[in-house]
Scaffold this motif. Structure first.
Motif, PDB file in Angstrom:
ATOM      1  N   CYS A 213     -57.991 -13.134 -71.422  1.00  0.00           N
ATOM      2  CA  CYS A 213     -57.133 -12.083 -71.999  1.00  0.00           C
ATOM      3  C   CYS A 213     -57.685 -10.689 -71.712  1.00  0.00           C
ATOM      4  N   TYR A 214     -57.843 -10.404 -70.438  1.00  0.00           N
ATOM      5  CA  TYR A 214     -58.453  -9.142 -70.003  1.00  0.00           C
ATOM      6  C   TYR A 214     -57.698  -7.913 -70.517  1.00  0.00           C
ATOM      7  N   HIS A 215     -56.403  -8.059 -70.811  1.00  0.00           N
ATOM      8  CA  HIS A 215     -55.561  -6.923 -71.176  1.00  0.00           C
ATOM      9  C   HIS A 215     -55.685  -6.518 -72.642  1.00  0.00           C
ATOM     10  N   LEU A 216     -56.381  -7.303 -73.449  1.00  0.00           N
ATOM     11  CA  LEU A 216     -56.477  -6.998 -74.878  1.00  0.00           C
ATOM     12  C   LEU A 216     -57.607  -6.008 -75.156  1.00  0.00           C
ATOM     13  N   GLY A 217     -57.363  -5.097 -76.101  1.00  0.00           N
ATOM     14  CA  GLY A 217     -58.431  -4.214 -76.565  1.00  0.00           C
ATOM     15  C   GLY A 217     -58.467  -2.839 -75.942  1.00  0.00           C
ATOM     16  N   PHE A 218     -57.469  -2.488 -75.131  1.00  0.00           N
ATOM     17  CA  PHE A 218     -57.404  -1.129 -74.592  1.00  0.00           C
ATOM     18  C   PHE A 218     -55.935  -0.771 -74.376  1.00  0.00           C
ATOM     19  N   VAL A 219     -55.655   0.514 -74.193  1.00  0.00           N
ATOM     20  CA  VAL A 219     -54.270   0.978 -74.120  1.00  0.00           C
ATOM     21  C   VAL A 219     -53.902   1.483 -72.729  1.00  0.00           C
ATOM     22  N   ASP A 220     -54.719   2.342 -72.147  1.00  0.00           N
ATOM     23  CA  ASP A 220     -54.370   2.988 -70.875  1.00  0.00           C
ATOM     24  C   ASP A 220     -54.963   2.219 -69.691  1.00  0.00           C
ATOM     25  N   ASP A 221     -55.987   2.787 -69.039  1.00  0.00           N
ATOM     26  CA  ASP A 221     -56.615   2.118 -67.902  1.00  0.00           C
ATOM     27  C   ASP A 221     -57.704   1.153 -68.361  1.00  0.00           C
ATOM     28  N   TYR A 222     -57.890   0.096 -67.567  1.00  0.00           N
ATOM     29  CA  TYR A 222     -58.929  -0.887 -67.865  1.00  0.00           C
ATOM     30  C   TYR A 222     -60.302  -0.217 -67.842  1.00  0.00           C
ATOM     31  N   PRO A 223     -61.126  -0.445 -68.884  1.00  0.00           N
ATOM     32  CA  PRO A 223     -62.468   0.170 -68.941  1.00  0.00           C
ATOM     33  C   PRO A 223     -63.453  -0.587 -68.052  1.00  0.00           C
ATOM     34  N   THR A 224     -63.686  -0.105 -66.863  1.00  0.00           N
ATOM     35  CA  THR A 224     -64.518  -0.805 -65.891  1.00  0.00           C
ATOM     36  C   THR A 224     -65.987  -0.813 -66.312  1.00  0.00           C
ATOM     37  N   PHE A 225     -66.731  -1.795 -65.792  1.00  0.00           N
ATOM     38  CA  PHE A 225     -68.175  -1.903 -66.010  1.00  0.00           C
ATOM     39  C   PHE A 225     -68.945  -1.227 -64.879  1.00  0.00           C
ATOM     40  N   ASN A 226     -68.483  -1.446 -63.667  1.00  0.00           N
ATOM     41  CA  ASN A 226     -69.180  -0.934 -62.483  1.00  0.00           C
ATOM     42  C   ASN A 226     -68.879   0.551 -62.312  1.00  0.00           C
ATOM     43  N   SER A 227     -69.906   1.359 -62.368  1.00  0.00           N
ATOM     44  CA  SER A 227     -69.726   2.810 -62.266  1.00  0.00           C
ATOM     45  C   SER A 227     -69.214   3.238 -60.903  1.00  0.00           C
ATOM     46  N   GLN A 228     -69.359   2.365 -59.888  1.00  0.00           N
ATOM     47  CA  GLN A 228     -68.920   2.706 -58.538  1.00  0.00           C
ATOM     48  C   GLN A 228     -67.491   2.234 -58.245  1.00  0.00           C
ATOM     49  N   ALA A 229     -66.872   1.556 -59.204  1.00  0.00           N
ATOM     50  CA  ALA A 229     -65.508   1.061 -58.995  1.00  0.00           C
ATOM     51  C   ALA A 229     -64.535   2.232 -58.925  1.00  0.00           C
ATOM     52  N   THR A 230     -63.702   2.253 -57.894  1.00  0.00           N
ATOM     53  CA  THR A 230     -62.728   3.341 -57.729  1.00  0.00           C
ATOM     54  C   THR A 230     -61.306   2.911 -58.082  1.00  0.00           C
ATOM     55  N   LEU A 231     -61.057   1.595 -58.109  1.00  0.00           N
ATOM     56  CA  LEU A 231     -59.728   1.099 -58.459  1.00  0.00           C
ATOM     57  C   LEU A 231     -59.491   1.260 -59.950  1.00  0.00           C
ATOM     58  N   ARG A 232     -58.316   1.722 -60.315  1.00  0.00           N
ATOM     59  CA  ARG A 232     -57.945   1.862 -61.716  1.00  0.00           C
ATOM     60  C   ARG A 232     -56.747   0.956 -61.992  1.00  0.00           C
ATOM     61  N   LEU A 233     -56.906   0.065 -62.948  1.00  0.00           N
ATOM     62  CA  LEU A 233     -55.831  -0.852 -63.313  1.00  0.00           C
ATOM     63  C   LEU A 233     -55.249  -0.436 -64.664  1.00  0.00           C
ATOM     64  N   SER A 234     -53.929  -0.280 -64.710  1.00  0.00           N
ATOM     65  CA  SER A 234     -53.262   0.034 -65.970  1.00  0.00           C
ATOM     66  C   SER A 234     -53.231  -1.203 -66.856  1.00  0.00           C
ATOM     67  N   HIS A 235     -52.830  -1.012 -68.104  1.00  0.00           N
ATOM     68  CA  HIS A 235     -52.738  -2.142 -69.025  1.00  0.00           C
ATOM     69  C   HIS A 235     -51.744  -3.180 -68.511  1.00  0.00           C
ATOM     70  N   SER A 236     -50.590  -2.725 -68.007  1.00  0.00           N
ATOM     71  CA  SER A 236     -49.570  -3.664 -67.537  1.00  0.00           C
ATOM     72  C   SER A 236     -50.038  -4.434 -66.305  1.00  0.00           C
ATOM     73  N   LEU A 237     -50.780  -3.783 -65.410  1.00  0.00           N
ATOM     74  CA  LEU A 237     -51.297  -4.477 -64.229  1.00  0.00           C
ATOM     75  C   LEU A 237     -52.379  -5.486 -64.615  1.00  0.00           C
ATOM     76  N   THR A 238     -53.212  -5.127 -65.575  1.00  0.00           N
ATOM     77  CA  THR A 238     -54.259  -6.044 -66.030  1.00  0.00           C
ATOM     78  C   THR A 238     -53.649  -7.282 -66.666  1.00  0.00           C
ATOM     79  N   ARG A 239     -52.533  -7.115 -67.327  1.00  0.00           N
ATOM     80  CA  ARG A 239     -51.872  -8.237 -67.986  1.00  0.00           C
ATOM     81  C   ARG A 239     -51.404  -9.292 -66.988  1.00  0.00           C
ATOM     82  N   ILE A 240     -51.128  -8.870 -65.743  1.00  0.00           N
ATOM     83  CA  ILE A 240     -50.676  -9.824 -64.718  1.00  0.00           C
ATOM     84  C   ILE A 240     -51.707 -10.935 -64.522  1.00  0.00           C
ATOM     85  N   ALA A 241     -52.990 -10.611 -64.708  1.00  0.00           N
ATOM     86  CA  ALA A 241     -54.060 -11.596 -64.474  1.00  0.00           C
ATOM     87  C   ALA A 241     -53.929 -12.828 -65.354  1.00  0.00           C
ATOM     88  N   VAL A 242     -53.256 -12.710 -66.503  1.00  0.00           N
ATOM     89  CA  VAL A 242     -53.141 -13.847 -67.420  1.00  0.00           C
ATOM     90  C   VAL A 242     -51.697 -14.320 -67.548  1.00  0.00           C
TER      91      VAL A 242
END
Length: 299
Positions: free
Chosen positions: A127-156
Motif C-alpha cells: 500500500c505504497y500510496h497510503l500516508g501522503f497526499v501530494d508527491d511520494y516521499p522518496t528515500f533516495n536523495s538522488q532520485a529525480t522521478l516524482r510520483l504523484s499519489h494517483s500514480l503511486t496507487r497504480i502499483a497496488v
C-alpha cells in the motif's frame, strides 16, 4: 535455508494458522520440553502473561506468540503504535521484520531504523500510496522521478487473492456506482460535478433500484418517479467495461512503478552502508505484494 525461502516458509506457516487444518499444522512445530498449546492459549487469555499483545482485529500478535512458543523461540512481544516515538524506545532493533506494513508503517520503520547501523531489515512493503497526499516521499536523495499519489496507487491496482464471490461483489458495486452517476448526469446535465463518497459494500447486496434509493437518500437527491432501472444498470456495466479497457494501458506500468518504489528504498539502505538483496517470497497468486527487501549491516 536462503533468507527469502526462510521468510516464505514462515509466511506460509502463519497463513495457515486459522485454517481448518491450522491446529494440526501448528502442533507440528511443537517439540518436547516447550509449552503445550493449552499453556499458550491460557497465557493469551485474560490475566495471562501474553494478554496485552492480543490483536483482536487481525490475530497477528496472537499467532506470532503461538508460533514463537511452540517453536521454542525465546521471543518477547510489545504492543505499541509503531508510528509513535514509543516504538523506538521499545525496539532494541537488531532484526526488523515487516510483512505487508502499509504505507506510512514501512516508511516510518525504515526512516526510524536506518540510522541504527547494526540493524538488519526484512521488509515486504505494501500500500505504497497510503500516508501522503501530494508527491511520494522518496528515500533516495538522488532520485529525480516524482510520483504523484494517483500514480503511486497504480502499483497496488491488482486483485489476485480475492475469491470469486468477492470479485463479483466488487464488480457489482463499481458498475452500480457508475450507473447511478450516469443517471444523475442524465437528470442534472453532463456537467454535474458531484463526486460520490465511499459507498458501503453492503449497499450492493440487494437490487439496483434499492441501491440507488439509498445513495440518493444519503446525497439528498430527488429521483424521478419513473426510471428505467434495467437500462441504467446495464449502462453502469457498459461504463465499467469501458473504464477497464482504458485502465489496461495504465496498469501495464503497475509492476514497473512498484519496482521503482522498491529501488528507492533499497538504494537508500545501500547508501547507509548496508548489503541489500531484493527478491520475492511467494507467488503472485498468494499475494501480489510479494517483494522482499533484505538489508544487512556491511561486513
Amino acid at each position: 535455508m536462503p533468507p527469502i525461502r526462510l521468510f516464505a516458509a514462515i509466511f506460509d506457516a502463519c497463513a495457515r494458522i486459522d485454517s481448518p487444518d491450522g491446529s494440526r499444522h501448528i502442533l507440528r512445530l511443537h517439540r518436547p520440553g516447550y509449552q503445550s498449546r493449552a499453556a499458550i492459549e491460557s497465557e493469551l487469555a485474560s490475566g495471562g502473561e501474553l494478554y496485552d499483545v492480543r490483536d483482536v482485529a487481525s490475530k497477528s500478535a496472537d499467532n506470532a506468540a503461538r508460533l514463537a512458543a511452540l517453536a521454542g523461540v525465546d521471543q518477547s512481544f510489545v504492543r505499541c503504535d509503531v508510528l509513535s516515538d514509543q516504538s523506538a524506545t521499545n525496539s532494541k532493533w537488531g532484526t526488523v521484520v515487516a510483512l505487508h506494513a502499509c504505507g506510512s508503517l514501512h516508511r516510518h520503520l525504515l526512516r526510524q531504523g536506518i540510522a541504527e547501523v547494526d540493524t538488519t531489515f526484512f521488509v515486504a512493503p505494501c500500500c505504497y500510496h497510503l500516508g501522503f497526499v501530494d508527491d511520494y516521499p522518496t528515500f533516495n536523495s538522488q532520485a529525480t522521478l516524482r510520483l504523484s499519489h494517483s500514480l503511486t496507487r497504480i502499483a497496488v491496482a491488482q486483485t489476485c487473492t480475492a475469491n470469486g464471490h468477492d470479485r463479483r461483489a466488487r464488480q457489482r458495486l463499481q458498475s452500480w456506482k457508475l450507473g447511478i452517476q450516469a443517471l444523475r448526469r442524465a437528470i442534472m446535465g453532463p456537467h454535474d460535478g458531484v463526486v460520490l463518497a465511499a459507498i458501503p459494500a453492503a449497499w450492493a447486496r440487494g437490487d439496483f433500484r434499492g441501491f440507488c434509493a439509498r445513495v440518493a437518500a444519503r446525497q439528498q437527491w430527488d429521483l424521478p418517479a419513473s426510471i428505467d432501472w434495467d437500462y441504467w444498470e446495464r449502462e453502469g456495466l457498459r461504463r465499467l467495461n469501458e473504464v477497464r479497457r482504458l485502465e489496461l494501458i495504465r496498469c501495464s506500468f503497475r509492476r514497473m512503478i512498484e519496482l521503482w518504489l522498491v529501488w528507492d528504498m533499497a538504494t537508500a539502505l545501500q547508501q547507509e552502508g548496508r548489503e541489500v538483496e531484493v527478491g520475492t517470497f511467494c507467488d503472485v497468486a498468494v499475494s501480489p505484494r510479494n517483494i522482499l527487501i533484505i538489508a544487512r549491516p556491511a561486513g
